[in-house]
Design a protein around this motif. Structure first.
Motif, PDB file in Angstrom:
ATOM      1  N   LYS A 182       0.856  -1.178   0.000  1.00  0.00           N
ATOM      2  CA  LYS A 182       0.000   0.000   0.000  1.00  0.00           C
ATOM      3  C   LYS A 182       0.894   1.230   0.000  1.00  0.00           C
ATOM      4  O   LYS A 182       2.104   1.136   0.188  1.00  0.00           O
ATOM      5  N   TYR A 183       0.301   2.409  -0.209  1.00  0.00           N
ATOM      6  CA  TYR A 183       1.074   3.641  -0.228  1.00  0.00           C
ATOM      7  C   TYR A 183       0.482   4.641   0.753  1.00  0.00           C
ATOM      8  O   TYR A 183      -0.736   4.746   0.885  1.00  0.00           O
ATOM      9  N   TYR A 192      -3.399   4.530   0.756  1.00  0.00           N
ATOM     10  CA  TYR A 192      -4.069   4.055  -0.455  1.00  0.00           C
ATOM     11  C   TYR A 192      -3.930   2.546  -0.517  1.00  0.00           C
ATOM     12  O   TYR A 192      -2.820   2.009  -0.577  1.00  0.00           O
ATOM     13  N   ASP A 193      -5.052   1.853  -0.510  1.00  0.00           N
ATOM     14  CA  ASP A 193      -5.101   0.395  -0.530  1.00  0.00           C
ATOM     15  C   ASP A 193      -5.679  -0.048  -1.868  1.00  0.00           C
ATOM     16  O   ASP A 193      -6.853   0.212  -2.161  1.00  0.00           O
ATOM     17  N   PRO A 194      -4.880  -0.710  -2.721  1.00  0.00           N
ATOM     18  CA  PRO A 194      -5.373  -1.150  -4.030  1.00  0.00           C
ATOM     19  C   PRO A 194      -6.618  -2.026  -3.939  1.00  0.00           C
ATOM     20  O   PRO A 194      -7.442  -2.026  -4.852  1.00  0.00           O
ATOM     21  N   GLU A 195      -6.760  -2.774  -2.852  1.00  0.00           N
ATOM     22  CA  GLU A 195      -7.917  -3.654  -2.714  1.00  0.00           C
ATOM     23  C   GLU A 195      -9.209  -2.870  -2.513  1.00  0.00           C
ATOM     24  O   GLU A 195     -10.296  -3.380  -2.766  1.00  0.00           O
ATOM     25  N   LYS A 208      -3.897  -0.627  -9.001  1.00  0.00           N
ATOM     26  CA  LYS A 208      -2.586  -0.474  -8.394  1.00  0.00           C
ATOM     27  C   LYS A 208      -2.208   1.000  -8.308  1.00  0.00           C
ATOM     28  O   LYS A 208      -2.634   1.810  -9.128  1.00  0.00           O
ATOM     29  N   TYR A 209      -1.346   1.304  -7.351  1.00  0.00           N
ATOM     30  CA  TYR A 209      -0.930   2.703  -7.175  1.00  0.00           C
ATOM     31  C   TYR A 209      -0.256   3.248  -8.431  1.00  0.00           C
ATOM     32  O   TYR A 209      -0.501   4.381  -8.837  1.00  0.00           O
ATOM     33  N   VAL A 210       0.581   2.423  -9.059  1.00  0.00           N
ATOM     34  CA  VAL A 210       1.306   2.878 -10.255  1.00  0.00           C
ATOM     35  C   VAL A 210       0.356   3.147 -11.417  1.00  0.00           C
ATOM     36  O   VAL A 210       0.726   3.847 -12.372  1.00  0.00           O
ATOM     37  N   ASP A 211      -0.861   2.590 -11.348  1.00  0.00           N
ATOM     38  CA  ASP A 211      -1.825   2.779 -12.429  1.00  0.00           C
ATOM     39  C   ASP A 211      -2.773   3.949 -12.179  1.00  0.00           C
ATOM     40  O   ASP A 211      -3.644   4.226 -13.012  1.00  0.00           O
ATOM     41  N   LEU A 212      -2.609   4.636 -11.046  1.00  0.00           N
ATOM     42  CA  LEU A 212      -3.459   5.794 -10.774  1.00  0.00           C
ATOM     43  C   LEU A 212      -3.127   6.919 -11.751  1.00  0.00           C
ATOM     44  O   LEU A 212      -1.968   7.076 -12.152  1.00  0.00           O
ATOM     45  N   PRO A 213      -4.120   7.715 -12.152  1.00  0.00           N
ATOM     46  CA  PRO A 213      -3.840   8.849 -13.052  1.00  0.00           C
ATOM     47  C   PRO A 213      -2.830   9.809 -12.420  1.00  0.00           C
ATOM     48  O   PRO A 213      -2.766   9.945 -11.195  1.00  0.00           O
ATOM     49  N   ASP A 214      -2.048  10.475 -13.244  1.00  0.00           N
ATOM     50  CA  ASP A 214      -1.020  11.389 -12.736  1.00  0.00           C
ATOM     51  C   ASP A 214      -1.620  12.550 -11.949  1.00  0.00           C
ATOM     52  O   ASP A 214      -0.961  13.117 -11.074  1.00  0.00           O
ATOM     53  N   ASP A 227       3.680  12.932  -3.187  1.00  0.00           N
ATOM     54  CA  ASP A 227       3.720  13.001  -1.724  1.00  0.00           C
ATOM     55  C   ASP A 227       3.354  11.675  -1.072  1.00  0.00           C
ATOM     56  O   ASP A 227       3.153  11.619   0.156  1.00  0.00           O
ATOM     57  N   PHE A 228       3.280  10.619  -1.852  1.00  0.00           N
ATOM     58  CA  PHE A 228       3.023   9.283  -1.320  1.00  0.00           C
ATOM     59  C   PHE A 228       4.305   8.468  -1.351  1.00  0.00           C
ATOM     60  O   PHE A 228       5.184   8.701  -2.181  1.00  0.00           O
ATOM     61  N   GLU A 229       4.409   7.528  -0.444  1.00  0.00           N
ATOM     62  CA  GLU A 229       5.559   6.643  -0.441  1.00  0.00           C
ATOM     63  C   GLU A 229       5.168   5.241   0.007  1.00  0.00           C
ATOM     64  O   GLU A 229       4.248   5.067   0.798  1.00  0.00           O
ATOM     65  N   LYS A 230       5.882   4.262  -0.520  1.00  0.00           N
ATOM     66  CA  LYS A 230       5.709   2.888  -0.083  1.00  0.00           C
ATOM     67  C   LYS A 230       6.546   2.712   1.178  1.00  0.00           C
ATOM     68  O   LYS A 230       7.766   2.861   1.146  1.00  0.00           O
TER      69      LYS A 230
END
Length: 231
Positions: A182-183, A192-195, A208-214, A227-230
């Motif tokens: 999660k991020y 942010y939880d992909p599930e 997935k977080y990487v698939d979120l719009p910019d 401003d998010f981090e794993k």
């Protein structure tokens, strides 16, 4: 001592509002309870650093709107993670003035209480305001937003000025985030939880977080993806 035990205490979620010199402010709070039934009185716990504390202390009045479970995170973020010293929280928010001329938020809420302060008690970082209820209304029969629902379903966090904030617990959560990929928002702590996705903003569960719009932003505080981090 297991501080997680405190999380088992049942809470609701409310917007506490007040006024001062013609200006309005409000915040999210979870510490509200009935003290007596006749006359009807309630108590709230407010951090002394919050602008809402200053307004209640000066005007001796407050209102509490009871959040319904579909209240969007952006609404909670505005009143829970941003300061009225920096923004006008009531811009584009539906509200009315009560009997005490206190603003009463009418959207994302199922009812409200309006009170006049009859006593207050200083307890460390917070003050407990005891108010005599002068008006109360039920606006809908929707489900109440509980503090557990806010954490478990909405993925919300406690701001540092909340009475239930616990830094050590947040560190445990971050470790779990790392394991589950999660991020975490570095600004407000939103996870942010992909599930779960972000249904309030059109992000489907399983995204997935990487698939979120910019241009996606934190639904709580408005921070960008940078401003998010794993954890």
């Amino acid at each position: 001592m297991n501080r997680k035990t405190l999380h088992k205490i049942p809470y609701g979620l409310y917007t506490i509002t007040s006024r001062k010199n013609g200006k309005y402010n409000g915040q999210i709070a979870n510490a509200l309870f009935q003290v007596t039934s006749e006359p009807p009185t309630v108590a709230i716990s407010i951090n002394k650093k919050n602008l809402t504390y200053e307004y209640i202390k000066a005007s001796k009045v407050f209102s509490a709107s009871i959040l319904c479970d579909h209240a969007p995170m952006v609404f909670i973020g505005t009143f829970g993670f941003k300061s009225g010293r920096d923004i006008d929280k009531f811009e584009n928010i539906k509200y009315k003035l009560g009997k005490t001329k206190t603003p009463i938020i009418t959207e994302n809420c199922l009812g409200y209480l309006e009170a006049e302060v009859i006593d207050d008690l200083s307890v460390g970082t917070h003050s407990i305001f005891i108010g005599k209820v002068v008006d109360a209304e039920i606006m809908s029969e929707e489900k109440v937003m509980t503090y557990e629902y806010y954490h478990e379903i909405k993925g919300g966090k406690s701001p540092k000025n909340a009475p239930t904030y616990n830094g050590s617990v947040d560190e445990e959560i971050k470790k779990e985030v790392e394991k589950m990929e999660k991020y975490v928002c570095k600004v407000c702590g939103y996870v942010y939880d992909p599930e779960k996705g972000d249904p309030d903003n059109g992000i489907a569960l399983g995204t997935k977080y990487v698939d979120l719009p910019d241009d996606w932003v934190c639904p709580v505080c408005g921070a960008g993806k940078v401003d998010f981090e794993k954890e």
